[in-house]
Design a protein around this motif. Structure first.
Motif, short mmCIF file in Angstrom:
data_model
loop_
_atom_site.label_atom_id
_atom_site.label_comp_id
_atom_site.label_asym_id
_atom_site.label_seq_id
_atom_site.Cartn_x
_atom_site.Cartn_y
_atom_site.Cartn_z
N GLY A 20 20.68 13.04 24.53
CA GLY A 20 21.14 14.03 25.52
C GLY A 20 20.02 14.73 26.23
O GLY A 20 19.05 15.19 25.62
N GLY A 61 11.54 17.40 16.58
CA GLY A 61 13.00 17.46 16.65
C GLY A 61 13.59 17.37 18.04
O GLY A 61 14.76 17.65 18.25
N LYS A 64 12.10 12.24 20.02
CA LYS A 64 11.13 11.17 20.29
C LYS A 64 11.52 9.88 19.56
O LYS A 64 11.53 8.80 20.15
CB LYS A 64 9.72 11.64 19.89
CG LYS A 64 9.26 12.83 20.74
CD LYS A 64 7.86 13.28 20.41
CE LYS A 64 7.75 14.01 19.09
NZ LYS A 64 8.57 15.25 19.04
N THR A 65 11.82 10.02 18.27
CA THR A 65 12.21 8.84 17.50
C THR A 65 13.52 8.26 18.05
O THR A 65 13.68 7.04 18.17
CB THR A 65 12.39 9.21 16.02
OG1 THR A 65 11.22 9.90 15.58
CG2 THR A 65 12.60 7.98 15.16
N ASN A 163 3.43 15.41 17.80
CA ASN A 163 3.72 16.81 18.09
C ASN A 163 2.46 17.55 18.50
O ASN A 163 2.51 18.71 18.86
CB ASN A 163 4.22 17.54 16.82
CG ASN A 163 5.42 16.89 16.23
OD1 ASN A 163 6.29 16.43 16.95
ND2 ASN A 163 5.49 16.85 14.91
N HIS A 199 26.92 15.55 19.67
CA HIS A 199 27.07 15.78 18.23
C HIS A 199 28.44 16.33 17.82
O HIS A 199 28.71 16.49 16.63
CB HIS A 199 25.93 16.66 17.70
CG HIS A 199 24.63 15.91 17.69
ND1 HIS A 199 24.34 14.94 16.76
CD2 HIS A 199 23.56 15.96 18.52
CE1 HIS A 199 23.15 14.43 17.01
NE2 HIS A 199 22.66 15.03 18.08
N GLU A 227 22.00 19.62 16.22
CA GLU A 227 22.72 18.74 15.30
C GLU A 227 23.00 19.49 13.99
O GLU A 227 24.11 19.44 13.45
CB GLU A 227 21.91 17.48 15.01
CG GLU A 227 22.65 16.55 14.08
CD GLU A 227 21.82 15.37 13.62
OE1 GLU A 227 20.58 15.41 13.72
OE2 GLU A 227 22.43 14.40 13.15
P1 ATP Z 1 9.61 14.62 14.91
O1 ATP Z 1 8.51 14.96 15.85
O2 ATP Z 1 9.88 15.71 13.90
O3 ATP Z 1 9.55 13.24 14.33
P2 ATP Z 1 11.47 13.74 16.91
O4 ATP Z 1 11.14 14.30 18.23
O5 ATP Z 1 11.14 12.33 16.64
O6 ATP Z 1 10.94 14.69 15.78
P3 ATP Z 1 14.12 12.94 16.27
O7 ATP Z 1 13.78 12.44 14.91
O8 ATP Z 1 14.32 11.94 17.33
O9 ATP Z 1 13.04 13.97 16.72
O10 ATP Z 1 15.37 13.90 16.21
C1 ATP Z 1 16.00 14.24 15.00
C2 ATP Z 1 17.51 14.23 15.17
O11 ATP Z 1 17.89 15.28 16.04
C3 ATP Z 1 18.01 12.97 15.85
O12 ATP Z 1 18.32 11.97 14.91
C4 ATP Z 1 19.25 13.46 16.58
O13 ATP Z 1 20.36 13.47 15.73
C5 ATP Z 1 18.90 14.88 16.93
N1 ATP Z 1 18.38 14.96 18.30
C6 ATP Z 1 17.12 15.31 18.67
N2 ATP Z 1 16.99 15.29 20.00
C7 ATP Z 1 18.17 14.88 20.50
C8 ATP Z 1 18.65 14.63 21.83
N3 ATP Z 1 17.88 14.81 22.90
N4 ATP Z 1 19.93 14.20 21.97
C9 ATP Z 1 20.71 14.03 20.88
N5 ATP Z 1 20.32 14.24 19.62
C10 ATP Z 1 19.07 14.67 19.42
#
Ligand code: ATP
Length: 271
Positions: A20, A61, A64-65, A163, A199, A227
């Motif tokens: 999103g 959070g 990115k992943t 990060n 979510h 979430e």
């Molecule tokens: P980190 O730097 O801690 O690894 P990250 O940026 O990779 O964090 P994610 O692991 O992608 O963050 O996000 C964690 C969870 O939060 C996702 O699995 C998802 O459920 C929710 N989330 C984060 N960003 C979004 C988004 N833009 N849209 C929908 N859900 C999201």
């Protein structure tokens, strides 16, 4: 004893619709990763080479992943994920070997998206790194050599996330390496509204729940925070009654008391 880790090939189940409010990042990844993996012949036809390395940066959070998984899924590519800390072994030579195995596996099952999380841990300078400077330096060199060795259209794209972009080894950012930088920001109200929609898609919401209002009240919440918020609201509803049929505005109000934004305004300004 060998600490070489198994390299797992994943087929992630995340679609663009599950992400999103990251329209710009999404657009760049569609064009830069999905398109070349899906139709390398179009790039060949145009005589241009697709980028090899994408660096996603932004607060924890923010998705990115999630983005990396979605682009792999939408490109119908395999996904191989690793964290920098998994690449660093104290056994001489093993870290480099692990990096090379990662690329070898990726090539075997191409098209593949390689995802390296916490790439800043490979920074040998300024005390940001996890391992000994000599080890991290060798890992970075191996990584760069593997990336240099990836031929265009071989169907392997490398994505990394951090990060802490300011801790990165500048060698990683030179042309032909991680030369596409994609910022993944903390969501604004409109983006939060979309993320809340995602979510709560499977949640039976009571009529009084107003997601627009909730989006307005959740300033600085990341996707991960949102979430967490929806999950807690659901739990609160269940706690009140196991036969609850909906999640109500009040359940969300209580959940809001429990969840705080994980990124401070100050931390956000550093990006
Ligand atoms: P980190 O730097 O801690 O690894 P990250 O940026 O990779 O964090 P994610 O692991 O992608 O963050 O996000 C964690 C969870 O939060 C996702 O699995 C998802 O459920 C929710 N989330 C984060 N960003 C979004 C988004 N833009 N849209 C929908 N859900 C999201």
């Amino acid at each position: 004893p060998s600490a070489l880790r198994e390299i797992m090939i994943q087929a992630p189940n995340v679609r663009w619709d599950d992400v999103g409010g990251l329209d710009e990042a999404q657009m760049r990844l569609k064009e830069g990763v999905e398109l070349p993996l899906r139709s390398p012949q179009s790039f060949r036809q145009m005589g241009i080479r697709p980028a090899k390395g994408f660096l996603l940066f932004g607060p924890p959070g923010t998705g990115k992943t999630l983005l990396a998984k979605a682009v792999a899924r939408e490109a119908e590519a395999n996904f191989v994920a690793t964290k920098s800390s998994d690449l660093l072994s104290k056994w001489y030579g093993e870290s480099e070997q692990q990096v090379s195995r990662l690329f070898e596996r990726a090539r075997q099952v191409a098209p593949t998206v390689i995802f390296i999380d916490e790439i800043d841990s490979l920074a040998p300078v300024r005390g940001g790194g996890l391992g000994e400077p000599a080890v991290t330096e060798r890992v970075v060199n191996t990584l760069l050599a593997e990336m240099d060795g990836l031929e265009d259209m071989q169907g392997v794209v490398v994505m990394a996330a951090t990060n802490r972009p300011n801790l990165l080894d500048p060698a990683l950012l030179r042309p032909g390496r991680f030369d596409e930088l994609v910022y993944v920001p903390v969501p604004d109200a409109k983006a939060r509204r979309k993320i809340l929609g995602i979510h709560t898609k499977k949640m039976p919401l009571a009529d009084d729940v107003d997601l627009d209002e909730l989006a307005d009240k959740t300033e600085r919440f990341t996707g991960a925070d949102l979430e967490d918020l929806t999950r807690r609201a659901g739990l609160i509803a269940l706690r009140q009654s196991l036969t609850a049929s909906t999640v109500t505005k009040e359940n969300f109000a209580m959940a809001l008391q429990e969840v705080r934004p994980s990124v401070t305004a100050e931390a956000e300004r550093e990006y």
